[in-house]
Write a protein that holds these residues in place. Structure first.
Motif, PDB file in Angstrom:
ATOM      1  N   THR A 232     -15.065  -6.204  23.460  1.00  0.00           N
ATOM      2  CA  THR A 232     -15.846  -5.033  23.047  1.00  0.00           C
ATOM      3  C   THR A 232     -14.921  -3.853  22.743  1.00  0.00           C
ATOM      4  N   ILE A 233     -14.292  -3.277  23.781  1.00  0.00           N
ATOM      5  CA  ILE A 233     -13.492  -2.070  23.596  1.00  0.00           C
ATOM      6  C   ILE A 233     -12.280  -2.315  22.701  1.00  0.00           C
ATOM      7  N   PHE A 234     -11.389  -3.231  23.128  1.00  0.00           N
ATOM      8  CA  PHE A 234     -10.163  -3.476  22.366  1.00  0.00           C
ATOM      9  C   PHE A 234     -10.460  -4.047  20.981  1.00  0.00           C
ATOM     10  N   ALA A 235     -11.416  -4.985  20.921  1.00  0.00           N
ATOM     11  CA  ALA A 235     -11.749  -5.600  19.634  1.00  0.00           C
ATOM     12  C   ALA A 235     -12.250  -4.548  18.654  1.00  0.00           C
ATOM     13  N   LEU A 236     -13.076  -3.633  19.133  1.00  0.00           N
ATOM     14  CA  LEU A 236     -13.622  -2.587  18.268  1.00  0.00           C
ATOM     15  C   LEU A 236     -12.556  -1.590  17.838  1.00  0.00           C
ATOM     16  N   VAL A 237     -11.723  -1.158  18.801  1.00  0.00           N
ATOM     17  CA  VAL A 237     -10.666  -0.187  18.486  1.00  0.00           C
ATOM     18  C   VAL A 237      -9.678  -0.771  17.478  1.00  0.00           C
ATOM     19  N   PHE A 238      -9.266  -2.032  17.672  1.00  0.00           N
ATOM     20  CA  PHE A 238      -8.345  -2.680  16.733  1.00  0.00           C
ATOM     21  C   PHE A 238      -8.987  -2.797  15.344  1.00  0.00           C
ATOM     22  N   PHE A 239     -10.284  -3.108  15.311  1.00  0.00           N
ATOM     23  CA  PHE A 239     -10.966  -3.231  14.017  1.00  0.00           C
ATOM     24  C   PHE A 239     -10.975  -1.886  13.284  1.00  0.00           C
ATOM     25  N   LEU A 240     -11.315  -0.815  13.995  1.00  0.00           N
ATOM     26  CA  LEU A 240     -11.364   0.507  13.371  1.00  0.00           C
ATOM     27  C   LEU A 240      -9.976   0.956  12.917  1.00  0.00           C
ATOM     28  N   LYS A 241      -8.941   0.616  13.696  1.00  0.00           N
ATOM     29  CA  LYS A 241      -7.570   0.942  13.297  1.00  0.00           C
ATOM     30  C   LYS A 241      -7.202   0.198  12.014  1.00  0.00           C
TER      31      LYS A 241
END
Length: 308
Positions: A232-241
């Motif tokens: 959730t957190i890391f997957a989303l942050v990496f996607f937005l980056k």
């Protein structure tokens, strides 16, 4: 010029790595769920804990990053509608489907959603379906028919298949509606609100069905942490980056590695297998989905439009 070109290529590579890591994080999500189920937790309880913890962490992150979380009353209403109804429905359909059928089969069926979004855009927005898009959709739906046809022959749980199809339908509605009504809310802020509202929707569902219970083993802790942070957190942050560097459409196309990771992880960890026809059908579904997104990107570029 050479220096600038080198910096551009390096940034592109970093963007690619971010999206692949994101896809890996999302792809391992059903693995964490299946491991958690062995500890006696229900899908409603697991998802409720996942969303409330993710939402709280996201709001703390936004606060520390000094990102404004203010939204209009209209957007707030839509965010709670999206999270409390459509996103929570998608999550519960998906997490229940993997209790009845293999992760690989469920995720491949679920990835027919890009074609469903294209159909919804055509019906409600009168977005033109080009010959190339129609051909891509045909390839994908032929792949789906192979998966479903062979699943019936092999006597795969029909209810699980229906749940996977329901996941694709509800997720396509979520994407279609959210991209049109939430246009000015930053993705991370929207996700925080949607997570909290999904928690509310799932708690309500769990209480109504009597499936909400904290009576589970402590072994659930590790997969729950994996769901919250990795998926959730890391997957989303990496996607937005990655989106910041590559753009939304390219990032979405690359993120199609997610079902590939899910299938590979399920085969390695749970020894799940696909029949030859299901495998061919799965490749056709993913190929069609990628082609649909590529064609839609070209239409957007020609029309001078922008994706939301």
């Amino acid at each position: 010029m050479k220096l600038n070109g080198g910096i551009f290529i390096e940034a592109q590579h970093k963007g690619l790595i971010c999206i692949v890591l994101s896809a890996m994080g999302f792809g391992i999500m059903p693995i964490f769920a299946k491991i958690a189920y062995k500890g006696g937790i229900t899908p409603e309880t697991l998802l409720s804990l996942r969303f409330i913890l993710s939402g709280i962490i996201l709001f703390i992150y936004l606060r520390l990053s000094k990102v404004s979380i203010k939204v209009t009353k209209r957007d707030l209403m839509y965010l709670f509608l999206l999270g409390g109804v459509l996103y929570s429905a998608t999550a519960i359909f998906y997490f229940y489907s993997i209790r009845y059928i293999s992760t690989a089969l469920s995720v491949l069926i679920m990835y027919t959603h890009p074609m469903m979004v294209a159909l919804l855009s055509n019906i409600f927005d009168r977005e033109r379906l080009t010959v190339q898009v129609l051909m891509s959709m045909t390839v994908a739906f032929m792949g789906l028919s192979m998966i479903l046809g062979d699943s019936l022959v092999l006597k795969v749980n029909t209810f699980g298949i229906l749940l996977a199809l329901a996941t694709a339908i509800s997720y396509s509605l979520y994407i279609f509606i959210s991209s049109r009504i939430i246009k000015k809310v930053p993705s991370l802020v929207a996700t925080a609100y949607i997570s909290i509202s999904a928690f509310g929707g799932l708690v309500g569902l769990g209480l109504a069905q009597g499936n909400l219970s904290l009576n589970f083993d402590t072994t659930v802790g590790i997969p729950l942490v994996g769901l919250v942070f990795c998926s959730t957190i890391f997957a989303l942050v990496f996607f937005l980056k990655g989106v910041e560097v590559l753009g939304a459409t390219k990032s979405t196309i690359i993120s199609m590695f997610e079902p590939v990771f899910a299938v590979v992880f399920s085969m390695l960890i749970f020894k799940e297998t696909l029949s030859f026809l299901q495998l061919v059908g799965g490749i056709a579904v993913l190929s069609g989905a990628v082609m649909v997104m590529i064609m839609k990107e070209k239409v957007t570029e020609v029309s001078g439009g922008q994706e939301v």
